[in-house]
Design an enzyme around this catalytic site. Structure first.
Site, short mmCIF file in Angstrom:
data_model
loop_
_atom_site.label_atom_id
_atom_site.label_comp_id
_atom_site.label_asym_id
_atom_site.label_seq_id
_atom_site.Cartn_x
_atom_site.Cartn_y
_atom_site.Cartn_z
N TYR A 1 -0.60 -2.85 0.63
CA TYR A 1 0.05 -4.13 0.27
C TYR A 1 -0.89 -5.32 0.45
O TYR A 1 -1.97 -5.19 0.97
CB TYR A 1 1.42 -4.31 0.92
N GLU A 2 -0.45 -6.45 -0.10
CA GLU A 2 -1.26 -7.68 -0.09
C GLU A 2 -2.59 -7.46 -0.84
O GLU A 2 -3.63 -8.02 -0.47
CB GLU A 2 -1.53 -8.11 1.35
N GLY A 3 -2.53 -6.65 -1.91
CA GLY A 3 -3.74 -6.29 -2.65
C GLY A 3 -4.33 -5.02 -2.05
O GLY A 3 -4.76 -5.04 -0.90
N MET B 1 7.79 -12.91 0.07
CA MET B 1 6.97 -13.07 -1.14
C MET B 1 7.47 -12.09 -2.18
O MET B 1 7.57 -10.90 -1.91
CB MET B 1 5.51 -12.73 -0.84
N GLN C 1 -9.40 -5.45 -2.94
CA GLN C 1 -10.22 -6.27 -2.03
C GLN C 1 -11.70 -6.04 -2.30
O GLN C 1 -12.50 -6.98 -2.32
CB GLN C 1 -9.93 -5.92 -0.56
#
Lengths: 572, 572
Positions: free
Chosen positions: A429-431, A161, A436
């Protein structure tokens, strides 16, 4: 101190806590019979124990490196990856139309967790591929699907990604990477991306990058972003890797942990890309990919928590030090009250985080199988909690694991420190976990708190049921749910999202604390109130659950006092 | 992002929070005039900013190493140490009789903190020497004092503590190192010691080891342990380093952090040692050394918290990302509510931990100056809190500092990760934080809670005073103190220490939370209730203080439910 896959734990959770049976009762997931589930767990578990776990330390000590533009992975990683691919573990949830097994996400979540326990750095590779498979399944053209899906599902190719750029991290809309039409249906992609996990490797035939970029007529911000598939090697007419594309790895990051996972700066110089989804609609496609990846990252945290717990438990039952007179004392440090408190905290929170993640996965499966909106809402509500609480638990448990080891915990050879160094990034990572929490406190309450209240109704209904047999556990869970309900109502009443954001992080943690109480109570009920799970539930409910009150008090303070603190105040 | 010594912060704490004036009003510390204090802070601060801080990253990247039996320290460390020694900063609290400045421990604590902020790995060296100076001052013969004290105080020689052996960590009594009388008043020391911080270096003329060992007639356990001074080079008739002693460094540990500090395995092969204190009374002498070293280690945690906070604040005020409409917004990520929450938490807890540590140091000074038992009791009560909460805060703030940096936080070049890796050991060495908590919950309440209640009386008296001007801050502090009083009474009522130990860690943290509320309220009062310190106090009291209730609920659960969880339960 070998890792042991907690297969019985997953079975218990599937059968008694998260209702896998409800999933496999649907047509869509009918193939996931109890026998199939058992076979998946035990085979994946064995691979994790025997093949992946031995790669954990070597990956840390011999990081992936860039040699003359080529990424050389850590010793044994190629063989480890081959075992993952050959076992079919890259994506057991991929659709059968493209070579997948079509199994429930609930099962995938357990398998991902075990792989994360065994070797987080390597597991991140198939996790990225899983997200890519999902994005392509949902948004790509049939032509792209035909070429890419079978090869990604089999593990012959891997996926990445590409979102972040130096000036565009959490604010993806600030990205500058450009996509120019080539006139033949393809696009020329130009720009630099950073923090690309597994941006390259030396064990898959191709590496497929999903890249966010802006078309010439793309407006500024997130609404002008499109998604492109940009392979390292351009597939030839047979779909085999052909000529090299116009992209390369500029450098690899020197990180605190996760050394076995090459984190690349990627340069695209007019690289050929294919549009995935509609023009300017890249964020929607990317969110498909990211949504389940968030659950996957939560699972990474939980997997590391499990491994760090096992590691600390083995040490605590082996290490003799001091004397404490306890019933059934072992003579090892597990006899000491404070060590036992740490181990119980580690185990109780790992259970809570795991139950939340699997409940989220189960809701995703039910949504897939039934298409019903309430399942989608439940999955959406639980996703940021699964991600943030799962990874925070991974960090906290790894940190406590170091503490259980005493002086040994600070010595790298022990292996305890690596868990913390590796898992630390999962909260980022991944937000980030802050993102969140903001998602939970704003978008996930946009339904006026309906999904949240449905969850609370479920918690209170179970607590009511439990009053008869386990009143001393049922009552605090019911009370906590009521306190949480007030906090939810407070959040929903705030028109200004900044008021919500100021307490979003403690709010998310407060929700997780209460959900943990709910699932622990459920486990105690399933056991009839007497047994190891009931004893653990009692520990959690009497000692850890009370934390929710302070958290929710913090959560509902609003933003005014916070913003009264100026940047100048901090420098004072 | 340079480090800036928080000189004004110390001045404020000295003048308004911990009462340095009360110390300097005594004869013993009359020389510590306001001018002297100001000069000490600004000169030490300048050295930390200019000389020590630049050594932090090089020490991490180029660890100390063992070459042919010789320890080679990190680049620049020799020069950094020289600046510490030449400035007189090894021990400004040492008695003037031996070349010290005789200044208050309160001031030493601030100076140690600043050095820890700037370069923790190097600061650990003089911290060990300080402890040795104190042990020798209190327990060694005049002959040993004459030789060793001037050279340790000047920094020409450095000191170490040798307690731990592989089988004897927290359980020091299990040690096996032997001491045989040589017949000439010296002893032959034989055994292996591990985790010896700064066990050797290449920049002091001599390294003096204080070694715990057992005489031939020493009984098993802690009551048969004696303390010996064992120098690397045996002093000649002039007191200069003479022939090498029978000891050597076997190896250095490969650690998670603190790479610049060589952690040695030391081998003693009949090395010549001199008895310090009486035979078999080594633990008492060692406790003199360890007691203030515990405060020193707490200061290490606080120092790292300060540095990590400054580092994160600089990033948060510089990094542009996303847009948030806030009054007086800067356009940088500090505008985001969750980032501001993290920074405020970091700063508020650092203030709380620092106030606790300085209050502990002040009590030590008052004890030294007056000999009054209530000061000794106060110092003894605060010491484990200063150590455990100071280091836990160092860890938590460093961890949050990583989070503020987002993806950059995981990249080593940023420097944020090093703070966490370095400070992590401070919760382990000098008595793990679990040991500190057990000490607080048992030995420090052996007075029936008198010292604790005296502290609570002080907290409530101030809260009563504050009710008039700051009622909304005073009331929660008063209430929290009452809740804590109940927890203290519960602890005191437990005859079985295991009941106390089961909740010792949350108890200690609960005490620290309430003390933090007290000191924040005091800061707000000093400011008249309006200003940056009052805004920070409001943040702490409304958002962080509520945590105490959950902690104290946990603390008073007793051991029965905990021990109902068997080791077999954990493996389930």
């Amino acid at each position: 101190m070998p890792y042991r896959a907690p297969v019985d734990e997953y079975r218990f959770l599937f059968d008694h806590i998260v209702g896998l049976g409800q999933v496999t009762a649907t047509d869509r997931f009918a193939e996931a019979t109890p026998d199939m589930t058992a076979a998946i767990l035990s085979e994946a578990g064995r691979m994790c124990e025997e093949v992946l776990y031995p790669l954990q330390r070597p990956g840390d000590m011999t990081p992936a490196r860039l040699e003359n533009g080529v990424v050389r992975t850590s010793p044994g990683y190629a063989e480890g990856y081959r075992a993952i691919a050959d076992g079919g573990w890259v994506s057991i949830s991929a659709h059968p139309d493209h070579g997948g097994m079509g199994l429930p996400m609930t099962l995938t979540t357990a398998v991902n967790e075990m792989m994360s326990s065994a070797c987080l750095a390597l597991q991140l590779n198939p996790l990225m591929t899983q997200g890519q498979i999902e994005a392509i399944e949902h948004h790509a053209s049939d032509a792209l699907k035909a070429i890419y899906l079978p090869r990604l599902v089999s593990g012959a190719w891997s996926g990445t990604m590409n979102l972040t750029e130096p000036q565009a991290g959490s604010d993806v809309g600030a990205l500058r990477t450009r996509a120019e039409p080539n006139g033949d249906g393809t696009y020329a992609i130009t720009g630099q991306k950073i923090y690309i996990s597994w941006g390259d490797n030396d064990f898959t035939e191709n590496v497929c990058h999903l890249v966010l970029a802006r078309l010439p007529d793309g407006v500024p911000g997130t609404k002008g972003i499109s998604l492109f598939l940009v392979p390292k090697y351009i597939p030839d007419d047979n779909g085999d890797p052909g000529r090299p594309n116009g992209l390369h790895v500029v450098s690899l990051e020197h990180k605190m942990g996760l050394h076995g996972s090459p984190t690349a700066v990627m340069q695209y110089d007019g690289a050929t890309g294919w549009l995935v989804g509609k023009p300017h609609d890249g964020m929607r496609a990317m969110f498909t990919m990211m949504n389940n990846a968030r659950l996957g990252v939560g699972g990474q945290g939980i997997g590391v928590a499990e491994a760090a717990f096992q590691h600390a438990l083995a040490y605590a039952t082996d290490r003799k030090q001091g004397r404490t007179p306890v019933r059934g004392g072992t003579g090892a440090i597990i006899d000491h009250a404070d060590v036992r408190r740490m181990l119980a905290t580690m185990r109780a929170d790992t259970f809570a985080a795991r139950a939340i993640a699997l409940a989220c996965a189960q809701a995703i499966d039910m949504q897939t199988a039934t298409g019903e909106a309430h399942w989608a809402a439940r999955a959406a509500f639980l996703t940021p909690i699964a991600k943030a609480f799962g990874t925070d638990t991974g960090i906290a448990v790894s940190d406590m694991g170091i503490q259980v080891h005493g002086g040994m915990g600070f010595i790298e050879e022990t292996g305890a420190a690596q868990y913390l160094r590796d898992v630390r990034v999962t909260a980022i990572y991944e937000g980030t976990n802050g993102i969140q929490a903001m998602d939970l406190a704003s978008r996930k309450l946009m339904d006026g708190g309906e999904a949240a209240h449905a969850m609370l109704d479920e918690i209170e209904a179970q607590a009511e049921t439990a009053r008869g047999t386990l009143p001393d556990l049922a009552e605090p869970v019911w009370q906590a749910s009521e306190t949480l309900r007030e906090a939810v109502e407070w959040m929903v009443a705030q028109q200004d999202t900044t008021q919500r954001f100021a307490g979003a992080a403690p709010f998310l943690r407060g929700v997780a604390r209460v959900l943990g109480g709910h699932f622990h109570l459920k486990a105690a009920l399933a056991e009839g109130g007497d047994g190891p799970r009931s004893r653990l539930a009692r520990f959690y409910i009497t000692r850890l659950l009370p934390e929710h009150a302070g958290l929710l008090a913090h959560a509902t303070q609003g933003a005014d006092d916070l913003y009264a603190l100026t940047p100048e105040d901090f420098a004072a």
